[in-house]
Design a protein around this motif. Sequence first.
Motif, PDB file in Angstrom:
ATOM      1  N   ALA A 158       0.825  -1.204   0.000  1.00 29.10           N
ATOM      2  CA  ALA A 158       0.000   0.000   0.000  1.00 29.10           C
ATOM      3  C   ALA A 158       0.866   1.263   0.000  1.00 29.10           C
ATOM      4  N   LEU A 159       1.938   1.244   0.777  1.00 28.58           N
ATOM      5  CA  LEU A 159       2.837   2.394   0.824  1.00 28.58           C
ATOM      6  C   LEU A 159       3.459   2.663  -0.533  1.00 28.58           C
ATOM      7  N   MET A 160       3.916   1.606  -1.202  1.00 27.53           N
ATOM      8  CA  MET A 160       4.575   1.784  -2.491  1.00 27.53           C
ATOM      9  C   MET A 160       3.609   2.268  -3.559  1.00 27.53           C
ATOM     10  N   VAL A 161       2.384   1.779  -3.542  1.00 27.40           N
ATOM     11  CA  VAL A 161       1.388   2.257  -4.497  1.00 27.40           C
ATOM     12  C   VAL A 161       1.127   3.746  -4.276  1.00 27.40           C
ATOM     13  N   ASN A 166       1.388   9.114  -6.200  1.00 28.47           N
ATOM     14  CA  ASN A 166       1.290  10.496  -5.740  1.00 28.47           C
ATOM     15  C   ASN A 166       2.613  11.249  -5.659  1.00 28.47           C
ATOM     16  N   VAL A 167       3.736  10.538  -5.636  1.00 28.13           N
ATOM     17  CA  VAL A 167       5.017  11.203  -5.435  1.00 28.13           C
ATOM     18  C   VAL A 167       5.949  11.050  -6.630  1.00 28.13           C
ATOM     19  N   PHE A 168       6.153   9.819  -7.085  1.00 28.42           N
ATOM     20  CA  PHE A 168       7.172   9.551  -8.096  1.00 28.42           C
ATOM     21  C   PHE A 168       6.634   9.474  -9.521  1.00 28.42           C
ATOM     22  N   VAL A 170       5.505  10.207 -13.181  1.00 32.02           N
ATOM     23  CA  VAL A 170       5.960  11.210 -14.142  1.00 32.02           C
ATOM     24  C   VAL A 170       4.771  12.090 -14.533  1.00 32.02           C
ATOM     25  N   PRO A 171       4.882  13.393 -14.419  1.00 37.31           N
ATOM     26  CA  PRO A 171       3.760  14.281 -14.777  1.00 37.31           C
ATOM     27  C   PRO A 171       3.291  14.030 -16.217  1.00 37.31           C
ATOM     28  N   GLY A 172       1.985  13.889 -16.366  1.00 37.67           N
ATOM     29  CA  GLY A 172       1.403  13.675 -17.688  1.00 37.67           C
ATOM     30  C   GLY A 172       1.264  12.228 -18.081  1.00 37.67           C
ATOM     31  N   LYS A 173       1.769  11.295 -17.252  1.00 42.96           N
ATOM     32  CA  LYS A 173       1.656   9.868 -17.546  1.00 42.96           C
ATOM     33  C   LYS A 173       0.646   9.221 -16.626  1.00 42.96           C
ATOM     34  N   MET A 174      -0.022   8.180 -17.129  1.00 45.11           N
ATOM     35  CA  MET A 174      -1.005   7.456 -16.328  1.00 45.11           C
ATOM     36  C   MET A 174      -0.359   6.320 -15.539  1.00 45.11           C
ATOM     37  N   ALA A 175       0.729   5.757 -16.050  1.00 46.52           N
ATOM     38  CA  ALA A 175       1.347   4.596 -15.419  1.00 46.52           C
ATOM     39  C   ALA A 175       1.976   4.987 -14.079  1.00 46.52           C
ATOM     40  N   PRO A 176       1.651   4.250 -12.994  1.00 45.53           N
ATOM     41  CA  PRO A 176       2.251   4.550 -11.688  1.00 45.53           C
ATOM     42  C   PRO A 176       3.681   4.015 -11.606  1.00 45.53           C
ATOM     43  N   GLU A 177       4.630   4.791 -12.084  1.00 48.99           N
ATOM     44  CA  GLU A 177       6.028   4.387 -12.113  1.00 48.99           C
ATOM     45  C   GLU A 177       6.910   5.618 -12.164  1.00 48.99           C
ATOM     46  N   THR A 178       8.187   5.423 -11.820  1.00 49.10           N
ATOM     47  CA  THR A 178       9.138   6.525 -11.905  1.00 49.10           C
ATOM     48  C   THR A 178       9.548   6.743 -13.357  1.00 49.10           C
TER      49      THR A 178
END
Length: 367
Positions: A158-161, A166-168, A170-178
């Motif tokens: 849950a913390l990593m999601v 919310n933190v890492f 990339v602005p403008g991307k949908m994928a939750p990844e750095t």
Amino acid sequence: MSTASVPLPNWINYALLPLINLTLAFLVSGLVVWIIGENPWEALQLMLQGALGRGEGIGFTLFYATNFIFTGLSVAVAYHAGLFNIGSEGQAYVGGLGAALAALALDHYVPWYVTMPFAVLGAALFGAAWALIPALLQAKRGSHIVITTIMFNFIGAALMVYLLVNVFIVPGKMAPETRTFLEGGQLPKLDWLIAMFGGKLGPAPFNVSFLIALVMCVVVWVLIWRTKLGFEMRTMGLSRSAADYAGISYTRIVVITMLISGGLAGMMALNPVLGASARLQVEFVGGAGFVGIAVSLMGRNHPLGIIIAAILFGVLYQGGAELSFDMPNITRDMIVVIQGLVILFAGALEFMCRPMIVRAYQTFVKG
């Protein structure tokens, strides 16, 4: 005297018994394959060909094995101290954050071999930190390590999601990844190693983290069997009362052991995060923490056995994927069943054949 207490030579305990259990697992798996209308022998050939028949397949097999070596070592270290760490999954997940932070901070400025030590340290520290609270709860409050580490798997996920969304992100991307790491934050492939044996690695993400895993196997062997700390851990694992009588601090051993175990699990993140995808993604661990439990048990909690068992599970993962393409009746779920049978016979039914082996040993060897 019961057969459980009869001492057997190491070649029986560490080689013959696992081989028998593995053979039984494949025989039962072959029966399942035959029941669904496929040829078991042909299925085995296709699986081995897909996993070991060419350079690309070997690369994928060793890539998966690298994950399992790290998590298997994590479980084994805790096991030797009488602890059952079920939290390698969550520790590896949080360890990925430490590795990714190192890559994100350094990839613009330095080459990969400068980033790598910081990524290793970050992954180990974050994985160890995630194991610290369960360790303290066990040592200070008596909370069972199995329960707390399982709970921390879900908390870590849950913390990593949250961090990736919310933190890492990339602005403008949908994928939750750095963002994708630059070359200075990526571990290079070991294509030269496969080329030494006449193969081509192709797209397989087999990378330098495999060598790091082998180094950790040597480090764990030295720690457990050649140091005072390792002796204290093994003493605690065999008898807590004997350890107390010898003046070995229970709290100290539990905390140190879990920190080492969590650090090893965290280092598993190097392989998929810096080696395969070059970015931190959701659910990159993919169950490797739980497979590590089976790998450790099957490898008798010894680094050499863990390497062999990890490669076996790498074969099952890669060969199973190839098999599901070549034999459509054998779905991915069927591959999971085969993996489960291997875990069942190698783990839960580990000593099913021991009474028979003891009687045969006493009859034919000792007379």
